[in-house]
Scaffold this active site. Structure first.
Site, short mmCIF file in Angstrom:
data_model
loop_
_atom_site.label_atom_id
_atom_site.label_comp_id
_atom_site.label_asym_id
_atom_site.label_seq_id
_atom_site.Cartn_x
_atom_site.Cartn_y
_atom_site.Cartn_z
N GLY A 2 -2.58 -58.31 1.48
CA GLY A 2 -2.88 -56.88 1.42
C GLY A 2 -4.07 -56.55 0.54
O GLY A 2 -4.44 -55.39 0.41
N CYS A 3 -4.66 -57.56 -0.08
CA CYS A 3 -5.85 -57.33 -0.91
C CYS A 3 -7.08 -57.72 -0.09
O CYS A 3 -7.09 -58.74 0.59
CB CYS A 3 -5.81 -58.18 -2.17
N GLN A 4 -8.11 -56.89 -0.20
CA GLN A 4 -9.36 -57.19 0.47
C GLN A 4 -10.02 -58.42 -0.17
O GLN A 4 -10.55 -59.27 0.51
CB GLN A 4 -10.29 -55.97 0.37
N SER A 5 -9.94 -58.50 -1.49
CA SER A 5 -10.47 -59.64 -2.23
C SER A 5 -9.37 -60.70 -2.32
O SER A 5 -8.21 -60.42 -2.05
CB SER A 5 -10.85 -59.22 -3.65
#
Length: 140
Positions: free
Chosen positions: A50-53
């Protein structure tokens, strides 16, 4: 310090800054001070979904408390995870699982982060609480 006291301390620190560029710089600085995750834990199993990074999070259980370590490949995200680690690390699993993390709104993160970063922050918090519940269950 309790989770509430650490959150209040963070809120007070952020109140010293007048604009969001200064706050972003402070978030980046906190990321630089984050105790890094051991390289052996930088695996796909420890990536936060769920994290872009890319954000790695690891939890250890010592003396009845959860100790979190983390890292990210993005400077702002590393700062965000360092804030949550600071608030939740070194507390009992039940405290972590039940903690209401009001600092996110009080500092203004939810309104000043992009939707993807905000969602990533929520994913970090959710994962840390899941680790706490799992460790609490194992400890019984």
């Amino acid at each position: 310090m309790t989770i509430k006291e650490i959150q209040d301390e963070l809120i007070e620190e952020f109140s010293l800054f007048t604009d969001w560029m200064e706050k972003y710089e402070y978030i980046i600085q906190m990321g630089k001070e984050l105790p890094l995750i051991d390289e052996q834990y930088k695996t796909d199993d420890n990536l936060i979904r769920g994290c872009q990074s890319r954000v790695w999070l690891h939890a250890d259980y010592k003396d009845g408390k959860v100790i979190f370590t983390a890292d990210s490949d993005a400077v702002i995200t590393k700062g965000l995870v360092s804030m949550v680690v600071r608030v939740l690390s070194d507390h009992a699993p039940a405290e972590i699982a039940q903690a209401e993390l009001y600092f996110v709104d009080k500092v203004g993160l939810r309104e000043h982060l992009s939707i993807t970063r905000s969602n990533g922050l929520l994913s970090m918090i959710k994962q840390m609480k899941l680790y706490a519940v799992a460790l609490q269950t194992q400890a019984k």
